[in-house]
Write a protein that holds these residues in place. Structure first.
Motif, PDB file in Angstrom:
ATOM      1  N   ASP A  79       3.528 -16.657 -18.244  1.00  0.00           N
ATOM      2  CA  ASP A  79       3.573 -16.206 -19.851  1.00  0.00           C
ATOM      3  C   ASP A  79       4.558 -14.754 -20.023  1.00  0.00           C
ATOM      4  O   ASP A  79       5.260 -13.961 -20.978  1.00  0.00           O
ATOM      5  CB  ASP A  79       2.357 -16.481 -20.327  1.00  0.00           C
ATOM      6  N   LEU A  80       3.376 -12.964 -19.028  1.00  0.00           N
ATOM      7  CA  LEU A  80       4.242 -12.076 -19.490  1.00  0.00           C
ATOM      8  C   LEU A  80       5.409 -12.273 -19.523  1.00  0.00           C
ATOM      9  O   LEU A  80       6.588 -10.887 -19.928  1.00  0.00           O
ATOM     10  CB  LEU A  80       3.588 -11.115 -19.026  1.00  0.00           C
ATOM     11  N   THR A  81       6.267 -13.414 -18.547  1.00  0.00           N
ATOM     12  CA  THR A  81       7.123 -12.435 -17.645  1.00  0.00           C
ATOM     13  C   THR A  81       8.161 -13.289 -18.800  1.00  0.00           C
ATOM     14  O   THR A  81       9.793 -12.775 -18.432  1.00  0.00           O
ATOM     15  CB  THR A  81       7.527 -13.047 -16.314  1.00  0.00           C
ATOM     16  N   PRO A 130       0.779  -0.690   0.079  1.00  0.00           N
ATOM     17  CA  PRO A 130      -0.407   0.022  -0.414  1.00  0.00           C
ATOM     18  C   PRO A 130       1.218   0.881  -0.100  1.00  0.00           C
ATOM     19  O   PRO A 130       0.370   1.861   0.780  1.00  0.00           O
ATOM     20  CB  PRO A 130      -1.036   0.150   1.479  1.00  0.00           C
ATOM     21  N   ILE A 131       1.874   1.167  -0.369  1.00  0.00           N
ATOM     22  CA  ILE A 131       3.054   2.394  -1.045  1.00  0.00           C
ATOM     23  C   ILE A 131       3.455   2.613  -1.676  1.00  0.00           C
ATOM     24  O   ILE A 131       3.429   1.824  -2.846  1.00  0.00           O
ATOM     25  CB  ILE A 131       4.984   1.798   0.071  1.00  0.00           C
ATOM     26  N   VAL A 132       3.373   4.150  -1.759  1.00  0.00           N
ATOM     27  CA  VAL A 132       3.699   4.469  -3.467  1.00  0.00           C
ATOM     28  C   VAL A 132       5.043   5.835  -3.905  1.00  0.00           C
ATOM     29  O   VAL A 132       4.404   6.350  -3.066  1.00  0.00           O
ATOM     30  CB  VAL A 132       2.401   4.974  -4.498  1.00  0.00           C
ATOM     31  N   ALA A 147      15.523  -8.789  -1.523  1.00  0.00           N
ATOM     32  CA  ALA A 147      15.809  -8.321  -0.322  1.00  0.00           C
ATOM     33  C   ALA A 147      14.399  -7.889   0.813  1.00  0.00           C
ATOM     34  O   ALA A 147      15.393  -7.680   1.728  1.00  0.00           O
ATOM     35  CB  ALA A 147      16.324  -6.579  -1.370  1.00  0.00           C
ATOM     36  N   HIS A 148      13.331  -7.434  -0.264  1.00  0.00           N
ATOM     37  CA  HIS A 148      12.129  -7.173   0.644  1.00  0.00           C
ATOM     38  C   HIS A 148      12.766  -8.330   1.355  1.00  0.00           C
ATOM     39  O   HIS A 148      11.585  -8.379   2.364  1.00  0.00           O
ATOM     40  CB  HIS A 148      11.081  -7.138  -0.265  1.00  0.00           C
ATOM     41  N   ALA A 149      12.352  -9.685   1.408  1.00  0.00           N
ATOM     42  CA  ALA A 149      12.307 -10.483   1.929  1.00  0.00           C
ATOM     43  C   ALA A 149      13.781 -10.954   2.965  1.00  0.00           C
ATOM     44  O   ALA A 149      13.242 -11.208   4.423  1.00  0.00           O
ATOM     45  CB  ALA A 149      11.832 -12.009   1.557  1.00  0.00           C
TER      46      ALA A 149
HETATM   47  P1  NAD Z   1      10.309  -1.003 -14.972  1.00  0.00           P
HETATM   48  O1  NAD Z   1       8.939  -1.009 -14.605  1.00  0.00           O
HETATM   49  O2  NAD Z   1      10.676   0.506 -14.645  1.00  0.00           O
HETATM   50  O3  NAD Z   1      10.203  -1.359 -15.650  1.00  0.00           O
HETATM   51  C1  NAD Z   1      11.303  -1.580 -16.635  1.00  0.00           C
HETATM   52  C2  NAD Z   1      11.687  -1.863 -18.157  1.00  0.00           C
HETATM   53  O4  NAD Z   1      11.762  -3.329 -18.825  1.00  0.00           O
HETATM   54  C3  NAD Z   1      10.765  -0.819 -18.125  1.00  0.00           C
HETATM   55  O5  NAD Z   1      11.241  -0.671 -19.942  1.00  0.00           O
HETATM   56  C4  NAD Z   1       9.133  -2.152 -19.061  1.00  0.00           C
HETATM   57  O6  NAD Z   1       8.942  -1.522 -20.058  1.00  0.00           O
HETATM   58  C5  NAD Z   1      10.005  -3.088 -18.998  1.00  0.00           C
HETATM   59  N1  NAD Z   1      10.531  -4.716 -18.789  1.00  0.00           N
HETATM   60  C6  NAD Z   1       9.119  -4.476 -17.972  1.00  0.00           C
HETATM   61  N2  NAD Z   1       8.331  -6.312 -17.792  1.00  0.00           N
HETATM   62  C7  NAD Z   1       8.773  -6.867 -19.437  1.00  0.00           C
HETATM   63  C8  NAD Z   1       8.924  -7.817 -19.519  1.00  0.00           C
HETATM   64  N3  NAD Z   1       8.297  -8.975 -18.717  1.00  0.00           N
HETATM   65  N4  NAD Z   1       9.739  -7.952 -20.734  1.00  0.00           N
HETATM   66  C9  NAD Z   1      10.274  -7.025 -21.782  1.00  0.00           C
HETATM   67  N5  NAD Z   1      10.369  -5.123 -20.162  1.00  0.00           N
HETATM   68  C10 NAD Z   1       9.467  -5.556 -19.224  1.00  0.00           C
HETATM   69  O7  NAD Z   1      11.006  -1.788 -13.744  1.00  0.00           O
HETATM   70  P2  NAD Z   1      10.931  -2.330 -11.738  1.00  0.00           P
HETATM   71  O8  NAD Z   1      12.228  -2.455 -11.740  1.00  0.00           O
HETATM   72  O9  NAD Z   1       9.038  -3.670 -12.274  1.00  0.00           O
HETATM   73  O10 NAD Z   1      10.156  -1.678 -11.523  1.00  0.00           O
HETATM   74  C11 NAD Z   1      10.886  -0.201 -10.843  1.00  0.00           C
HETATM   75  C12 NAD Z   1      10.385   0.791  -9.762  1.00  0.00           C
HETATM   76  O11 NAD Z   1       9.213   0.269  -9.069  1.00  0.00           O
HETATM   77  C13 NAD Z   1      10.619   1.538  -8.888  1.00  0.00           C
HETATM   78  O12 NAD Z   1      10.582   3.452  -9.363  1.00  0.00           O
HETATM   79  C14 NAD Z   1      10.694   1.406  -7.448  1.00  0.00           C
HETATM   80  O13 NAD Z   1      10.954   2.571  -6.953  1.00  0.00           O
HETATM   81  C15 NAD Z   1       9.390   0.815  -7.432  1.00  0.00           C
HETATM   82  N6  NAD Z   1       9.191   0.125  -6.932  1.00  0.00           N
HETATM   83  C16 NAD Z   1       7.926   0.386  -5.332  1.00  0.00           C
HETATM   84  C17 NAD Z   1       7.787  -0.309  -4.913  1.00  0.00           C
HETATM   85  C18 NAD Z   1       6.818   0.482  -3.780  1.00  0.00           C
HETATM   86  O14 NAD Z   1       5.728  -0.880  -2.966  1.00  0.00           O
HETATM   87  N7  NAD Z   1       6.376   1.155  -3.991  1.00  0.00           N
HETATM   88  C19 NAD Z   1       8.428  -1.703  -4.723  1.00  0.00           C
HETATM   89  C20 NAD Z   1       9.264  -2.343  -5.769  1.00  0.00           C
HETATM   90  C21 NAD Z   1       9.891  -0.903  -6.544  1.00  0.00           C
END
Ligand code: NAD
Length: 359
Positions: free
Chosen positions: A155-157, A127-129, A174-176
């Motif tokens: 599939d999306l990953t 619940p954090i942004v 790291a969260h864990a």
């Molecule tokens: P991201 O969302 O910035 O994604 C990085 C790049 O990878 C983007 O260009 C994205 O389009 C691409 N991408 C994502 N999934 C893909 C896939 N399956 N195939 C191909 N490309 C893909 O990176 P991230 O590490 O997921 O997120 C980082 C951000 O999330 C940071 O701003 C961080 O602060 C935030 N975050 C917030 C919390 C929270 O609890 N609020 C927790 C963790 C991270």
């Protein structure tokens, strides 16, 4: 021994598996949604448009402008699109950046969120942004921010490049790790933490060897979910604060920074948390938890030095000063010189060392 504790189960519905994206329309309807605004980054716009086609009459529009650190001006543009198309819910398809935009919109409007994560960041379970305005990142915690429904579709990953899978996966670990020694730790979150670390430590090397390994991708996503729950359920400490400071001060990439710093921040805390060290060692199959995490990152081919992702050497002292400026809870008291040692090792890419307590 189990002592007293408080455990708060956060209300979210999870649909997990392969091909689960096909359930998006049914999940939107379940939330009472009639017009969905899809959110993506520019890189994932096509995926978002395909989802829009699949949603048929539930599709209102797409905003493909999500970006790192949830800048307020991007949120305002998305808000304008949301109003123009009269959307009554958002569907965030992507990594933590896209999830962040959905959360920022929910914070402002109260709309329901269907979140479809494609990385291992774990934000969908919290619940954090964190939002950025005029270069300053501030974090908000509010019940309205937690996505109501999450669809994990393995599939999306599959398209997540192995290098991103490695750093995103260690970001989840790291969260864990910090959940295991959190001030408000509890046995239920710790179960998820240990299982999440175990799943990711097993899956990530298999993904590095064969990025189409579906079984490993499934296990990694499962682990990432559990680690995300940890982040949403208990408070974090030195490691997350340090990564936040380093990332914000030197504009370093999020997941890479976590990957480099984690073995060192854990080595710092090690003397204060022997039980956590045992649990992590057991989960990753190593004799020493911090060395084991360093070896895992090396084996995955991740960058191991902060200097290689853009941090200047002159920043070491500044980061150490900042790390002890705003006091926060940590299992080991914050000692400026020992923290400087930790950052210096991470900067140079050295293995984590036993970090001496102040005399
Ligand atoms: P991201 O969302 O910035 O994604 C990085 C790049 O990878 C983007 O260009 C994205 O389009 C691409 N991408 C994502 N999934 C893909 C896939 N399956 N195939 C191909 N490309 C893909 O990176 P991230 O590490 O997921 O997120 C980082 C951000 O999330 C940071 O701003 C961080 O602060 C935030 N975050 C917030 C919390 C929270 O609890 N609020 C927790 C963790 C991270």
């Amino acid at each position: 021994m189990i002592g007293s504790f408080t455990f708060e189960n956060l209300p979210s519905r999870v649909v997990f598996g392969s091909g689960t994206l096909a359930q998006a329309a049914a999940e939107i309807e379940r939330l009472g949604g009639k017009r969905a605004l899809i959110l993506t980054t520019p890189q994932q716009e096509n995926q978002g448009r395909n989802l829009g086609t699949a949603l048929g009459p539930l599709y209102a529009d797409i905003f493909p402008g999500a970006t790192m650190h949830t800048p307020v001006e991007v949120t305002e543009r998305a808000l304008a699109v949301m109003k123009a198309c009269a959307a009554d819910c958002v569907v965030a398809l992507g990594g933590g950046s896209t999830t962040g935009l959905g959360k920022a919109l929910a914070l402002r409007t109260g709309v329901n969120q269907l979140c479809i994560p494609t990385t291992y960041a774990g934000s969908e379970m919290t619940p954090i942004v964190g939002q950025t305005e005029n270069g300053l990142k501030t974090t908000v915690r509010d019940a309205a921010i937690l996505p109501e429904t999450v669809i994990y579709d393995v599939d999306l990953t599959l398209t997540l490049p192995a290098s991103l899978a490695a750093t995103s996966g260690i970001n989840a670990i790291a969260h864990a790790v910090e959940a295991l020694y959190a001030r408000d730790t509890n046995p239920v979150t710790s179960l998820m933490a240990e299982e999440g670390i175990r799943a990711l430590a097993r899956a990530l090397p298999a993904i590095a060897t064969n990025s189409n390994d579906r079984e490993a991708r499934t296990e990694a996503l499962y682990g990432a979910w559990l680690c995300g729950v940890c982040l949403g359920t208990v408070g974090m400490a030195l490691h997350h604060k340090l990564c936040h400071t380093l990332g914000g001060t030197f504009d370093l990439p999020h997941a890479e920074t976590h990957t480099i710093v984690l073995p060192h921040s854990l080595a710092y805390n090690a003397p204060a948390v022997p039980d956590t060290m045992t649990r992590i060692s057991r989960a990753i199959g190593a004799t020493d938890a911090s060395q084991g995490l360093f070896e895992l990152a090396r084996r995955l081919g991740a960058t191991l030095a902060l200097r290689d992702i853009g941090m200047p050497e002159s920043g070491i002292d500044k980061a150490a000063d900042l790390a002890v400026t705003n006091a926060y809870w940590n299992p080991r008291p914050l000692e400026r010189n020992a923290i400087r040692d930790l950052i210096a090792r991470a900067w140079a890419g050295e293995p984590p060392g036993a970090i001496k307590a102040a005399a």
